[in-house]
Scaffold this motif. Structure first.
Motif, mmCIF file in Angstrom:
data_model
loop_
_atom_site.group_PDB
_atom_site.id
_atom_site.type_symbol
_atom_site.label_atom_id
_atom_site.label_comp_id
_atom_site.label_asym_id
_atom_site.label_seq_id
_atom_site.Cartn_x
_atom_site.Cartn_y
_atom_site.Cartn_z
ATOM 1 N N ASP A 1 -4.959 -12.828 -14.147
ATOM 2 C CA ASP A 1 -5.353 -13.606 -14.864
ATOM 3 C C ASP A 1 -6.984 -13.722 -16.071
ATOM 4 O OD1 ASP A 1 -5.873 -15.443 -11.556
ATOM 5 O OD2 ASP A 1 -4.293 -15.397 -13.090
ATOM 6 N N GLY A 2 -6.405 -12.957 -16.555
ATOM 7 C CA GLY A 2 -6.982 -12.739 -17.497
ATOM 8 C C GLY A 2 -8.388 -11.569 -17.412
ATOM 9 N N TYR A 3 -8.447 -11.143 -16.456
ATOM 10 C CA TYR A 3 -9.778 -10.124 -16.019
ATOM 11 C C TYR A 3 -8.503 -8.648 -15.886
ATOM 12 C CZ TYR A 3 -12.530 -14.258 -15.171
ATOM 13 O OH TYR A 3 -13.602 -15.486 -15.672
ATOM 14 N N GLN A 4 -9.745 -7.602 -16.577
ATOM 15 C CA GLN A 4 -9.198 -6.194 -16.448
ATOM 16 C C GLN A 4 -9.612 -5.863 -15.675
ATOM 17 O OE1 GLN A 4 -10.017 -4.652 -20.316
ATOM 18 N NE2 GLN A 4 -8.288 -6.008 -21.737
ATOM 19 N N HIS A 5 -8.698 -4.845 -15.142
ATOM 20 C CA HIS A 5 -8.676 -4.368 -13.981
ATOM 21 C C HIS A 5 -7.975 -2.788 -13.963
ATOM 22 C CE1 HIS A 5 -10.291 -7.522 -11.008
ATOM 23 N NE2 HIS A 5 -9.482 -7.948 -11.647
ATOM 24 N N PRO A 6 -8.932 -1.536 -14.307
ATOM 25 C CA PRO A 6 -8.816 -0.399 -13.837
ATOM 26 C C PRO A 6 -8.182 -0.059 -12.654
ATOM 27 C CG PRO A 6 -10.668 -0.439 -13.503
ATOM 28 C CD PRO A 6 -10.488 -1.768 -13.428
ATOM 29 N N ALA A 7 -6.716 1.296 -12.671
ATOM 30 C CA ALA A 7 -6.378 2.060 -11.680
ATOM 31 C C ALA A 7 -7.969 3.147 -10.375
ATOM 32 C CB ALA A 7 -5.545 2.693 -11.121
ATOM 33 N N PRO A 8 -7.779 3.381 -9.302
ATOM 34 C CA PRO A 8 -6.790 2.374 -8.683
ATOM 35 C C PRO A 8 -7.462 0.517 -8.714
ATOM 36 C CG PRO A 8 -8.995 4.072 -7.115
ATOM 37 C CD PRO A 8 -9.065 4.131 -8.713
ATOM 38 N N PHE A 9 -5.665 -0.018 -7.986
ATOM 39 C CA PHE A 9 -5.711 -0.870 -7.297
ATOM 40 C C PHE A 9 -5.895 -1.040 -5.681
ATOM 41 C CE2 PHE A 9 -3.024 0.088 -11.712
ATOM 42 C CZ PHE A 9 -4.353 -1.204 -12.146
ATOM 43 N N VAL A 10 -6.869 -1.635 -5.470
ATOM 44 C CA VAL A 10 -6.745 -2.011 -4.249
ATOM 45 C C VAL A 10 -6.561 -3.419 -3.351
ATOM 46 C CG1 VAL A 10 -8.554 -2.299 -2.462
ATOM 47 C CG2 VAL A 10 -8.649 -0.327 -3.607
ATOM 48 N N ILE A 11 -4.959 -4.253 -3.472
ATOM 49 C CA ILE A 11 -4.949 -5.730 -3.011
ATOM 50 C C ILE A 11 -5.030 -5.466 -1.109
ATOM 51 C CG2 ILE A 11 -2.641 -6.398 -2.438
ATOM 52 C CD1 ILE A 11 -1.347 -4.266 -4.748
ATOM 53 N N SER A 12 -5.784 -6.230 -0.640
ATOM 54 C CA SER A 12 -6.187 -6.742 0.280
ATOM 55 C C SER A 12 -5.628 -8.252 0.549
ATOM 56 C CB SER A 12 -7.920 -7.416 0.428
ATOM 57 O OG SER A 12 -8.654 -5.972 -0.626
ATOM 58 N N ALA A 13 -5.123 -7.756 2.249
ATOM 59 C CA ALA A 13 -4.125 -9.324 2.483
ATOM 60 C C ALA A 13 -4.167 -9.792 3.540
ATOM 61 C CB ALA A 13 -3.431 -9.237 2.582
ATOM 62 N N ILE A 14 -5.338 -11.430 3.567
ATOM 63 C CA ILE A 14 -5.547 -12.041 5.282
ATOM 64 C C ILE A 14 -4.103 -11.932 5.503
ATOM 65 C CG2 ILE A 14 -7.045 -13.041 6.088
ATOM 66 C CD1 ILE A 14 -9.119 -12.582 4.126
ATOM 67 N N GLY A 15 -3.923 -11.840 7.091
ATOM 68 C CA GLY A 15 -3.384 -11.767 8.056
ATOM 69 C C GLY A 15 -3.158 -11.763 9.545
ATOM 70 N N ASP A 16 -2.038 -11.223 10.116
ATOM 71 C CA ASP A 16 -1.411 -9.918 11.239
ATOM 72 C C ASP A 16 -1.205 -8.930 10.357
ATOM 73 O OD1 ASP A 16 0.304 -10.681 14.462
ATOM 74 O OD2 ASP A 16 -0.519 -8.763 13.116
ATOM 75 N N GLY A 17 -2.192 -8.263 10.323
ATOM 76 C CA GLY A 17 -1.798 -6.372 10.552
ATOM 77 C C GLY A 17 -1.164 -5.509 10.634
ATOM 78 N N ASP A 18 -0.336 -5.867 12.219
ATOM 79 C CA ASP A 18 0.522 -5.405 12.377
ATOM 80 C C ASP A 18 2.064 -5.472 11.478
ATOM 81 O OD1 ASP A 18 -0.921 -5.305 15.848
ATOM 82 O OD2 ASP A 18 -1.337 -3.646 14.176
ATOM 83 N N VAL A 19 1.922 -7.304 11.509
ATOM 84 C CA VAL A 19 3.027 -7.502 10.554
ATOM 85 C C VAL A 19 3.444 -6.778 9.342
ATOM 86 C CG1 VAL A 19 4.330 -9.566 9.818
ATOM 87 C CG2 VAL A 19 3.098 -9.650 12.385
ATOM 88 N N LEU A 20 1.896 -7.272 8.622
ATOM 89 C CA LEU A 20 2.050 -7.222 7.315
ATOM 90 C C LEU A 20 2.657 -4.845 6.963
ATOM 91 C CD1 LEU A 20 -1.271 -8.671 6.076
ATOM 92 C CD2 LEU A 20 1.276 -9.572 6.218
ATOM 93 N N ALA A 21 1.472 -4.576 8.045
ATOM 94 C CA ALA A 21 1.580 -2.880 7.729
ATOM 95 C C ALA A 21 3.384 -2.867 7.816
ATOM 96 C CB ALA A 21 1.199 -2.342 8.926
ATOM 97 N N SER A 22 4.086 -3.273 9.287
ATOM 98 C CA SER A 22 5.848 -2.606 9.356
ATOM 99 C C SER A 22 5.966 -3.292 8.388
ATOM 100 C CB SER A 22 5.712 -3.917 10.696
ATOM 101 O OG SER A 22 5.097 -3.503 12.054
ATOM 102 N N ALA A 23 5.835 -4.125 7.649
ATOM 103 C CA ALA A 23 6.813 -4.969 6.507
ATOM 104 C C ALA A 23 6.975 -4.370 5.600
ATOM 105 C CB ALA A 23 6.295 -6.327 6.131
ATOM 106 N N LEU A 24 5.257 -3.486 5.035
ATOM 107 C CA LEU A 24 5.426 -2.575 4.100
ATOM 108 C C LEU A 24 6.226 -0.732 4.150
ATOM 109 C CD1 LEU A 24 2.112 -3.194 2.738
ATOM 110 C CD2 LEU A 24 3.597 -3.927 1.787
ATOM 111 N N ASN A 25 6.073 -0.384 5.845
ATOM 112 C CA ASN A 25 6.679 0.447 5.918
ATOM 113 C C ASN A 25 8.510 0.884 6.459
ATOM 114 O OD1 ASN A 25 4.227 2.266 5.984
ATOM 115 N ND2 ASN A 25 3.541 1.513 8.088
ATOM 116 N N LEU A 26 8.875 -0.820 6.572
ATOM 117 C CA LEU A 26 9.872 -0.511 6.306
ATOM 118 C C LEU A 26 10.735 0.578 5.594
ATOM 119 C CD1 LEU A 26 11.198 -3.762 6.949
ATOM 120 C CD2 LEU A 26 11.312 -1.914 9.073
#
Length: 243
Positions: free
Chosen positions: A187-212
Motif C-alpha cells: 500500500d505504498g509503504y516499503q519493507h525490506p526482507a526478511p518479511f514477517v507475515i502475521s495472521a490471526i486465526g486457528d493456529g493449528d489449522v493455519l499451520a497445517s494448511a501451509l505445511n501440506l
C-alpha cells in the motif's frame, strides 16, 4: 622554354602546393577547435540543468519528509481519539443490553475493516532471501518476490485467517503488494526482507494448511526461499495505516 624558366616554374608550383597544404591543415585545425568549444559549452549547459533538477528534487524530497512526519502525528492523534470513542461506547453499553449489542457489532465491523487493534492466536511466517550461491547467475532466483508473499497470504485467508499483517503493517481487502528492487511495497509503504507475515486465526489449522505436502511451503523452498513457521498463542495487530 629554356631550362632557367623551367626551374622558375617548378619553384612557383612548389610554393603554391605548400600554401594549399597549409591552408587545409589550418582549416581542419580551426574546425576541431570550434567543435571542441561547442561540445564543452553543451556539456556545461547540461551540467547546469542537472544541478537545478537536483536542487528541485532535494526540495521536493524534504517537503515529502515533512508531510510524512505530519501524517504520522495526525495518525497518532486519530488513533487516540478512536480509542476514546471506544471507551465511551463501552461505558454506554453498560447502560442497557441493546446498546451493548450495538457497540459489540460496531467493534466487530471495525476489526474486519482494520480500524482497531486486534489480538488473538495465530501463526507467524518468515520469508527470507536464500543463501548466496556463486554458481547461480541470476540473483532473482534466490530472493523473495511479491508472488512468494502472495502465496502465503492467499493460503492463510483460505484457511480462515481473520487478520493479516506484513512486517507489522495490517492488510485490508484492497491492499496491494509490489516488488521494488530489494524491497516490496505494501500500500505504498516499503519493507525490506526478511518479511514477517502475521495472521490471526486457528493456529493449528493455519499451520497445517501451509505445511501440506506439495503446498505453499514446498513451493517456496523449491524457489530457494528460507521459510520459517511459528505458532503464536497471542498476536497483536495494529490498525491500518491511514484508517
Amino acid at each position: 622554354m629554356n631550362k632557367r624558366e623551367l626551374n622558375r616554374l617548378k619553384k612557383k608550383l612548389k610554393v603554391t602546393g605548400n600554401h594549399v597544404i597549409f591552408s587545409l591543415v589550418f582549416l581542419v585545425l580551426g574546425y576541431i577547435i570550434a567543435f571542441s568549444y561547442h561540445q564543452t559549452k553543451s556539456e556545461f549547459d547540461n551540467t547546469a540543468i542537472t544541478g537545478k533538477q537536483w536542487e528541485r528534487d532535494l526540495e521536493l524530497r524534504n517537503q515529502l519528509v515533512q508531510l510524512e512526519e505530519k501524517n504520522r502525528s495526525l495518525q497518532k492523534e486519530l488513533n487516540d481519539k478512536q480509542e476514546r470513542v471506544r471507551e465511551i461506547e463501552k461505558e454506554m453499553s453498560q447502560e442497557a443490553q441493546v446498546y451493548f449489542n450495538l457497540a459489540e457489532d460496531a467493534e466487530k465491523y471495525r476489526m474486519y475493516l482494520g480500524k482497531v487493534k486486534v489480538k488473538g492466536q495465530g501463526v507467524e511466517v518468515t520469508l527470507a532471501d536464500g543463501d548466496y550461491n556463486p554458481e547461480e547467475v541470476n540473483v532473482n532466483n534466490y530472493i523473495v518476490h511479491e508472488h512468494h508473499v502472495f502465496k502465503v497470504i492467499n493460503e492463510l485467508y483460505i484457511s480462515g485467517a481473520s487478520a493479516i499483517a506484513i512486517n507489522g503493517q495490517r492488510l485490508s481487502h484492497n491492499s496491494y503488494i509490489l516488488c521494488n528492487g530489494p524491497v516490496i511495497e505494501v500500500d505504498g509503504y516499503q519493507h525490506p526482507a526478511p518479511f514477517v507475515i502475521s495472521a490471526i486465526g486457528d493456529g493449528d489449522v493455519l499451520a497445517s494448511a501451509l505445511n501440506l505436502t506439495g503446498g505453499v511451503k514446498d513451493s517456496l523452498v523449491n524457489d530457494n526461499i528460507l521459510f520459517t513457521l511459528e505458532k503464536k498463542a497471542e498476536i497483536t495487530l495494529e490498525p491500518l495505516l491511514g484508517s
